[in-house]
Design an enzyme around this catalytic site. Structure first.
Site, PDB file in Angstrom:
ATOM      1  N   CYS A 111       0.818  -1.208   0.000  1.00 29.12           N
ATOM      2  CA  CYS A 111       0.000   0.000   0.000  1.00 29.12           C
ATOM      3  C   CYS A 111       0.860   1.270   0.000  1.00 29.12           C
ATOM      4  O   CYS A 111       1.514   1.554  -0.987  1.00 29.12           O
ATOM      5  CB  CYS A 111      -1.008  -0.013   1.148  1.00 29.12           C
ATOM      6  SG  CYS A 111      -2.317   1.205   0.883  1.00 29.12           S
ATOM      7  N   HIS A 215      -3.974  -4.937  -0.207  1.00 32.05           N
ATOM      8  CA  HIS A 215      -3.612  -5.409   1.129  1.00 32.05           C
ATOM      9  C   HIS A 215      -3.700  -6.937   1.219  1.00 32.05           C
ATOM     10  O   HIS A 215      -4.673  -7.471   1.770  1.00 32.05           O
ATOM     11  CB  HIS A 215      -4.506  -4.756   2.184  1.00 32.05           C
ATOM     12  CG  HIS A 215      -4.138  -3.344   2.492  1.00 32.05           C
ATOM     13  ND1 HIS A 215      -3.138  -3.017   3.380  1.00 32.05           N
ATOM     14  CD2 HIS A 215      -4.584  -2.168   1.998  1.00 32.05           C
ATOM     15  CE1 HIS A 215      -3.006  -1.700   3.444  1.00 32.05           C
ATOM     16  NE2 HIS A 215      -3.883  -1.162   2.606  1.00 32.05           N
ATOM     17  N   GLU A 217      -2.213  -8.887   3.140  1.00 29.95           N
ATOM     18  CA  GLU A 217      -2.198  -9.369   4.532  1.00 29.95           C
ATOM     19  C   GLU A 217      -3.614  -9.539   5.080  1.00 29.95           C
ATOM     20  O   GLU A 217      -3.825 -10.322   6.003  1.00 29.95           O
ATOM     21  CB  GLU A 217      -1.373  -8.421   5.427  1.00 29.95           C
ATOM     22  CG  GLU A 217      -2.055  -7.129   5.869  1.00 29.95           C
ATOM     23  CD  GLU A 217      -2.119  -6.067   4.778  1.00 29.95           C
ATOM     24  OE1 GLU A 217      -1.670  -6.333   3.649  1.00 29.95           O
ATOM     25  OE2 GLU A 217      -2.637  -4.970   5.063  1.00 29.95           O
TER      26      GLU A 217
END
Ligand code: MN
Length: 243
Positions: A111, A215, A217
């Site tokens: 990001c 993102h 994660e």
């Protein structure tokens, strides 16, 4: 006990009240790194001079999301829609990238991270996608962080394509900025339909060096492709001490 590679994660800033002020990283980074065998540690930004010593404690660096990079870092004036910036965080992270590259450590930039590495290597940013890019799609999703909301097409023959194994993937999207002019040493390896750069790789770095605008994660728990990005990153980090 098997030694885990230390993954240094850069941090954002939160201020709750005068008694509670500090750094912040989303829990999904820690959980996903730990799940894949890494030891997550948070790197606070305090002094530019500490960046190099912090990097020396790490086997890999994860540049996390957060505030906009201050446009002074790439010699531009602020756009009206620029978000909050923290020049000290920028300077510490620019030093972290420099120190990590000097040591040839694996670098995973997510990001804000992909934007930061682009600036670190001489590129520039789009300061606000909706007001700068005509007919852009929605990159600031309001649904849950883990939900995929748009497509990206992935460049064949890239590390990213090797890891995800697909020519197009669904991703989440929580950004209002993006890479504008790409740094000379970076190659674009994924884009959304409106031409926004969604992933980059270093052209000649001798280790894992991946920038991702979405993102992963926060998708890794439910999307195996996204988890593999972290598995590969931690595997590269382990090579720092397994000869
Ligand atoms: Mn996006």
């Amino acid at each position: 006990m098997t030694k885990r590679p230390v993954i240094g994660i850069t941090s954002a800033y939160v201020f709750h009240n005068k008694f509670m002020e500090g750094v912040y990283t989303h829990h999904d980074y820690h959980k996903t790194i730990a799940k894949n065998g890494g030891l997550p540690i948070i790197l606070p930004f305090v002094q530019e001079e500490l960046a190099e010593e912090m990097v020396e404690q790490c086997d890999a660096i994860l540049l996390s999301g957060g505030e906009d990079v201050d446009p002074s870092m790439y010699n531009q004036d602020p756009h009206q829609k620029l978000g909050a910036t923290i020049p000290l965080r920028d300077k510490v992270e620019l030093n972290i990238v420099k120190a990590a590259m000097k040591r040839n450590l694996p670098i995973f930039a997510i990001c804000r991270g992909i934007q930061l590495v682009n600036v670190a290597l001489g590129g520039t940013l789009i300061q606000d996608i909706p007001s700068v890019v005509k007919d852009s799609i929605k990159h600031s999703q309001t649904v849950d962080r883990s939900w995929d909301t748009h497509w990206v097409t992935v460049e064949q023959n890239s590390r990213l394509a090797n890891i995800v194994g697909e020519a197009a993937v669904r991703v989440n999207s929580l950004h209002h900025q993006a890479i504008d002019r790409v740094a000379d040493d970076l190659a674009v390896v994924a884009q959304s339909a409106d031409g926004i750069i969604e992933a980059v790789e270093h052209k000649n770095y001798q280790n894992f060096f991946l920038g991702i605008q979405w993102h992963p994660e926060s998708m890794a728990a439910t999307d195996e492709k996204m988890n593999r990005l972290f598995a590969e990153f931690v595997k590269s980090a382990k090579k720092q001490f397994v000869q």
